[in-house]
Structure formats: structure tokens, C-alpha cells
Design a protein around this motif. Structure first.
Motif, short mmCIF file in Angstrom:
data_model
loop_
_atom_site.label_atom_id
_atom_site.label_comp_id
_atom_site.label_asym_id
_atom_site.label_seq_id
_atom_site.Cartn_x
_atom_site.Cartn_y
_atom_site.Cartn_z
N PHE A 5 0.83 -1.19 0.00
CA PHE A 5 0.00 0.00 0.00
C PHE A 5 0.87 1.25 0.00
CE2 PHE A 5 -3.10 -3.09 1.58
CZ PHE A 5 -4.19 -2.77 0.79
N CYS A 6 0.35 2.28 -0.64
CA CYS A 6 1.09 3.54 -0.72
C CYS A 6 1.28 4.13 0.67
CB CYS A 6 0.32 4.55 -1.59
SG CYS A 6 0.04 4.00 -3.29
N LYS A 7 2.48 4.62 0.92
CA LYS A 7 2.78 5.26 2.19
C LYS A 7 2.47 6.75 2.10
CE LYS A 7 6.46 2.01 3.42
NZ LYS A 7 7.90 1.87 3.79
N THR A 8 2.01 7.28 3.20
CA THR A 8 1.66 8.70 3.24
C THR A 8 2.84 9.57 2.81
OG1 THR A 8 0.10 8.28 5.04
CG2 THR A 8 0.77 10.56 4.71
N GLU A 9 4.02 9.17 3.23
CA GLU A 9 5.22 9.98 2.94
C GLU A 9 5.56 10.00 1.46
OE1 GLU A 9 8.67 6.64 3.81
OE2 GLU A 9 7.82 7.77 5.50
N ASP A 10 5.03 9.02 0.69
CA ASP A 10 5.30 8.97 -0.74
C ASP A 10 4.19 9.61 -1.57
OD1 ASP A 10 7.72 7.63 -0.40
OD2 ASP A 10 6.76 5.66 -0.42
N LEU A 11 3.19 10.17 -0.92
CA LEU A 11 2.05 10.74 -1.63
C LEU A 11 2.01 12.26 -1.50
CD1 LEU A 11 -0.70 8.18 -0.52
CD2 LEU A 11 0.42 8.27 -2.76
N ALA A 12 1.80 12.90 -2.64
CA ALA A 12 1.55 14.35 -2.65
C ALA A 12 0.03 14.50 -2.64
CB ALA A 12 2.16 14.99 -3.89
#
Length: 224
Positions: free
Chosen positions: A93-100
Motif C-alpha cells: 500500500f502507498c505510504k503517506t510519505e510517498d504521496l503528494a
């Protein structure tokens, strides 16, 4: 007397002939036996030699064949294992830190309020943003209110680096100017994550009709 002497000589001659015949027969028998034995021994020796030679060669060839076959099997097994590892690797799952992440007003009309929240994968690997994000709306009185999920089934939302996913908040707009809701921020936690980002409530978004419990969040989907 003469007759008797002749008969005696004849008997001696016959005896000598028989003796010579017997000797010749014995000699011939011995030679034949010797040849047979020699031939048999030679044949046996040749057979043993051939057998050992074939056995050695056959054994060595078989081992080489087995080694190659084994090597091939190992290679295939290793390739299959590598292939299984590659194909069975799960997308995380996508990590918050990798999402703009940002929010904007996307109301289709003056009565239907909608806030679109976009998440762009800024990481270096493909990840999944499938599901519902956790959303709280923070009010001017510094309280925060969790938003209920809308009635919709999540869709597979896989993001390659640079891809974007969107989910939205939906509510009715209060056009009376008497709304009791004063949203200032949206707290977003991406699907299957624990870290939250704090976004500003979009300027120009319509007032919320009713309470925050009347706002619904819908699952993510790709922008394509």
C-alpha cells in the motif's frame, strides 16, 4: 612256423597302428581342448574387458547425463522459483510519505458540494491506494469530526510512480447562509496507512448543510 611268424608280425603291426592312432587321437584331443580352453579364455577375457569398458563408459556417461539433467532441472527449478518470486511479489500500500496530497472544490452545481482529494505517487515503486481513506474535518472551534463512508464498493487503484488517485467528499450545500459548520481543515489518512496529512479546507467551497455526519467519503479511483 613261417605262418605263425607272419601272423605274429601282422598282430604287432596292427597293435602298432592302433597305438599310433590312439596317440594321434589323444594329441588331437589335447590340442583341441587346449584351443577350446584358450579360445574360451580369450573370449571371456575379451568379454570381461568389454564389459568393464562399457560399464565404465556407460556409468560415466550416465552420471554425466544425470549431472546435465540434474543441472537442467536445477536451472529450471531456480528459474521457476525466481519467476514465482517475481510474479507472487505483492504490491504494498502507498505510504503517506510517498504521496503528494491536496484538496480542491469540485462542486458540480450550487446544491451539491464535492471536495476532490488527489493523491499522487511520488515514490519510486508501484503501490496500491485501493479502499477508503480516513477523513476527519476540523472545525473552527478546534474540534474534529470523523466522516462516514458512502455506499460504494472500492475499486482497484494501483499507482505507478507519477500516477494519481482521487477520492471525494460529498455533501449538500446550505445556501441559506445559516450553516452551523465552519470547516477549516481536512485530516486525511490514506487507505491502509496510519500517518495523517493536514489539508486546508478549499476556499470557495459551499457551506455544509446539516452536520458533519451528513458528509460522506467515497473510495479512491484512478484519474484515467
Amino acid at each position: 612256423m613261417k605262418y605263425t611268424r607272419i601272423a605274429a608280425l601282422a598282430a604287432i603291426g596292427v597293435a602298432a597302428t592302433l597305438s599310433l592312432t590312439a596317440c594321434g587321437s589323444d594329441s588331437s584331443g589335447k590340442d583341441s581342448s587346449s584351443e577350446g580352453s584358450s579360445s574360451s579364455s580369450s573370449s571371456s577375457s575379451s568379454s570381461d574387458s568389454g564389459s568393464k569398458s562399457e560399464g565404465g563408459s556407460g556409468s560415466g556417461g550416465s552420471e554425466a547425463g544425470n549431472a546435465k539433467a540434474g543441472s537442467g532441472e536445477d536451472t529450471k527449478s531456480e528459474a521457476a522459483s525466481n519467476g514465482a518470486t517475481k510474479t507472487s511479489a505483492k504490491i504494498t500500500f502507498c505510504k503517506t510519505e510517498d504521496l503528494a496530497i491536496d484538496a480542491r472544490d469540485a462542486a458540480p452545481d450550487k446544491d451539491s458540494g464535492r471536495i476532490d482529494i488527489t493523491m499522487i505517487n511520488r515514490g519510486s515503486t508501484t503501490c496500491s491506494a485501493t479502499g477508503f481513506a480516513g477523513v476527519d474535518i476540523k472545525d473552527a472551534d478546534h474540534t474534529s469530526n470523523p466522516i462516514e463512508r458512502g455506499h460504494a464498493q472500492p475499486r482497484i487503484t494501483t499507482l505507478k510512480p507519477g500516477d494519481a488517485a482521487v477520492f471525494n467528499l460529498a455533501y449538500d450545500i446550505d445556501n441559506t447562509g445559516k450553516s452551523l459548520a465552519s470547516p477549516t481543515n481536512i485530516l486525511v489518512t490514506p487507505p491502509n496507512e496510519a500517518h495523517t496529512v493536514n489539508l486546508k479546507w478549499p476556499a470557495g467551497a459551499g457551506d455544509i448543510k446539516g452536520a458533519y455526519t451528513d458528509v460522506e467519503v467515497y473510495p479512491t479511483h484512478t484519474t484515467e
